[in-house]
Motif scaffolding. Structure first.
Motif, PDB file in Angstrom:
ATOM      1  N   ASP A  91       3.472  30.549  18.486  1.00  0.00           N
ATOM      2  CA  ASP A  91       2.782  31.827  18.675  1.00  0.00           C
ATOM      3  C   ASP A  91       1.998  31.906  19.980  1.00  0.00           C
ATOM      4  O   ASP A  91       1.477  32.982  20.318  1.00  0.00           O
ATOM      5  CB  ASP A  91       1.820  32.072  17.515  1.00  0.00           C
ATOM      6  CG  ASP A  91       2.484  32.779  16.341  1.00  0.00           C
ATOM      7  OD1 ASP A  91       3.704  32.966  16.387  1.00  0.00           O
ATOM      8  OD2 ASP A  91       1.782  33.131  15.381  1.00  0.00           O
ATOM      9  N   ILE A  93       7.004  30.067  15.234  1.00  0.00           N
ATOM     10  CA  ILE A  93       6.505  31.435  15.317  1.00  0.00           C
ATOM     11  C   ILE A  93       6.199  31.940  13.904  1.00  0.00           C
ATOM     12  O   ILE A  93       6.974  31.721  12.975  1.00  0.00           O
ATOM     13  CB  ILE A  93       7.552  32.356  15.979  1.00  0.00           C
ATOM     14  CG1 ILE A  93       7.808  31.932  17.419  1.00  0.00           C
ATOM     15  CG2 ILE A  93       7.106  33.806  15.933  1.00  0.00           C
ATOM     16  CD1 ILE A  93       8.956  32.683  18.057  1.00  0.00           C
ATOM     17  N   GLY A 113       4.143  36.399  15.376  1.00  0.00           N
ATOM     18  CA  GLY A 113       4.868  36.070  16.598  1.00  0.00           C
ATOM     19  C   GLY A 113       6.193  36.790  16.713  1.00  0.00           C
ATOM     20  O   GLY A 113       6.699  37.007  17.815  1.00  0.00           O
TER      21      GLY A 113
END
Length: 582
Positions: free
Chosen positions: A357, A385, A415
């Protein structure tokens, strides 16, 4: 800038490259249309991208393929798999049997939808090798990077910091900005090249204090080498630093924090702010003759906190084991706070392989913070993510200290997807496994196939072991075995003995040898199936990166996705470049 460093950086980007890198390659409409095609294609073949090769036997993955595909794929040699499936540029395809149209369409669509992983100048290059041309003379030393920037740096990283550093400098020239914030700076290899090699004022922020300490140590060593070069050349009047030394910050960038918290984090470290903190070390006058070699600051700030909430430790590193001559290499009178982003000056953000992220976070700061005028983002670790379906994926980096109640004031953001457009497309979801697969090195696997590497047997070994583990422990699925060294050089029985002990099962567990032989004969099928899934890896990466481009476009910023690094050498080779409209 260093006169010596200037001679050590012979590469300059041509005008043609300059235009291509900062001109949007796809219109907003083309971006949205491509995203739609990607989601339709990937959702149709999600059974491939979501599958785990270690379950090849336990889930009978071979028979999940279309029945018309199986006969033409099962007898392919390893070089044929590379040429007929994975290599998009291979131009002399010869088939021993007629392939079904659905398989041909699958391969063609996968290649067509994925962003090209080689630059226009490298595309179709004859005799592509594992190492770029800059390493032909010496496999461990780039011929295009000065020796002061190669020390402690592996060849792959040398290639990356040179290429990205030149691009960051180019972006700074376009934005009339000389200040850079390098996030996730690690040991500071890119930071040193940007600062000492390209004359930029650089603040480097890294969460791991051990890496920050190492970066500062390497800075001191570089300065000592420069001083020795100065003495050797006896040209002190032409040998000086006109930029302060890099400014190192120990701090964790919280993905849930606002851009204000991010700038406060830098401000608390003396890197951003209208009134910099009073230095705790020696005065400027003392520093002129001192052994000052850099500045390290530790910060920790949570969302919603104020400057006074930040924990800041400032340490001037004035002791060194290097000779005293190194003291005069920095610009006379330079002070750590001179390298700051005073008065909320504009700066360029960069992140070289910012994990999970962190890359989306930097893009959000770029969009929202008025002081960030440009960004170069090189991502990695897509599986880390966060998504709405999986907000806490394995390997997610947690904050060093939990935020106080009420400090998570920023609305929950993930993300992926970042853009409203991709988030509204049916089938846009990407599983953890699909995103993990997007991190694989396709070019490296193609090389192994063409060399018929013995390493390819490890896929089959691990899938076979999974069957015996589940026979004994049906509840133990996808257990973490980790890498078994030189597994391809031992028989499966020895591999199984080592693997079983790692999951708490008896190493001498009896194995059905006839079953072992039957599964070993299917090694070719295992490799083919893995290759089919790997064919989707660049497509998944394309969707993730395209989503970020669309996010920027939705916020009024055009961007360019540049395949900057040699993909045979650096698999995560895309850099997302953007600058705000003037």
């Amino acid at each position: 800038m260093l006169a010596f460093a200037r001679l050590s950086v012979p590469c300059q980007l041509s005008a043609a490259q300059d235009v291509e890198m900062f001109t949007p390659s796809l219109s907003a409409e083309q971006q949205r249309e491509l995203a739609q095609r990607l989601t339709v294609f990937l959702s149709h073949y999600s059974h491939l991208s979501d599958s785990y090769i270690i379950e090849f036997f336990t889930e009978d993955l071979w028979h999940t393929l279309p029945s018309t595909w199986q006969p033409v794929l099962q007898d392919l040699s390893y070089p044929q798999i590379a040429d007929l499936l994975l290599d998009a540029t291979y131009g002399d395809r010869r088939y021993s049997s007629v392939w079904p149209l659905s398989l041909l369409a699958f391969r063609a669509t996968a290649h067509a939808l994925a962003f090209p992983r080689e630059s226009r100048w490298e595309r179709g290059r004859a005799g592509s090798s594992v190492r770029p041309e800059e390493f032909l003379e010496n496999q461990s030393q780039s011929s295009l990077l000065g020796h002061i920037f190669r020390k402690h740096v592996k060849p792959k990283k040398q290639h990356e910091i040179r290429k990205l550093g030149m691009l960051v400098k180019q972006l700074c020239d376009h934005t009339d900005c000389k200040t850079v914030v390098d996030v996730g700076s690690g040991q500071g290899h890119l930071t040193r090249f940007l600062s000492f090699g390209l004359g930029l004022s650089v603040t480097a922020i890294e969460a791991d204090p051990a890496l920050v300490a190492m970066a500062s140590k390497f800075d001191r060593q570089l300065l000592w080498v420069l001083e020795k070069e100065k003495q050797k050349k006896s040209c002190s009047s032409h040998f000086s630093v006109t930029q302060p030394c890099p400014h190192h910050v120990t701090g964790w960038v919280n993905p849930k924090a606002s851009w204000e918290a991010f700038t406060k984090q830098l401000s608390a470290a003396g890197c951003v702010g209208e009134s910099p903190p009073t230095p705790s070390g020696p005065s400027k006058k003392r520093l002129r003759g001192s052994k000052h070699q850099g500045h390290v600051v530790q910060t920790s700030i949570s969302p919603g906190s104020t400057d006074s909430d930040a924990h800041v430790t400032s340490q001037h590193q004035l002791t060194t084991t290097e000779p005293e001559e190194a003291s005069s290499v920095c610009q006379e009178g330079a002070h750590p706070e001179d390298n700051s982003l005073q008065g909320h000056a504009d700066f360029v953000l960069t992140g070289l392989h910012a994990c999970g992220d962190l890359s989306p976070t930097l893009l959000r700061h770029f969009v929202n913070c008025p002081h960030v005028c440009g960004i170069t983002s090189v991502a990695c670790c897509y599986m880390k993510i966060t998504t709405k379906e999986n907000p806490t994926p394995p390997g997610l980096i947690e904050p060093p200290t939990p935020p106080a109640p009420g400090q998570d004031s920023v609305p929950s953001q993930f993300g992926y997807p970042m853009s409203s457009w991709v988030g509204g497309l049916p089938g846009h979801q990407l599983s953890y496994k699909a995103r993990e697969g997007a991190c694989h090195a396709v070019e490296d696997y193609v090389r192994r196939l063409r060399e018929e590497s013995k390493l390819l047997v490890t896929h089959c070994y691990r899938a076979m072991l999974e069957t015996f583990i589940r026979d004994t422990r049906p509840d133990l699925r996808r257990a973490g075995i980790q890498t078994i060294k030189k597994a391809h050089l031992v028989p499966f029985t020895e591999y199984a003995r080592l693997g079983l002990s790692r999951v708490g099962l008896p190493p001498e567990l009896p194995l059905d040898l006839e079953r072992v032989e039957a599964m070993l004969k299917q090694q070719g099928r295992v490799v083919v199936y893995f290759s089919l899934a790997l064919l989707l890896a660049p497509v998944v990466e394309t969707l993730v990166l395209l989503d970020r481009m669309i996010y920027l476009q939705e916020n009024g910023v055009d961007s360019q996705l540049v395949p900057l690094f040699d993909p045979h050498f650096s698999p995560r080779n895309f850099v997302l470049v953007a600058q705000k409209p003037r």
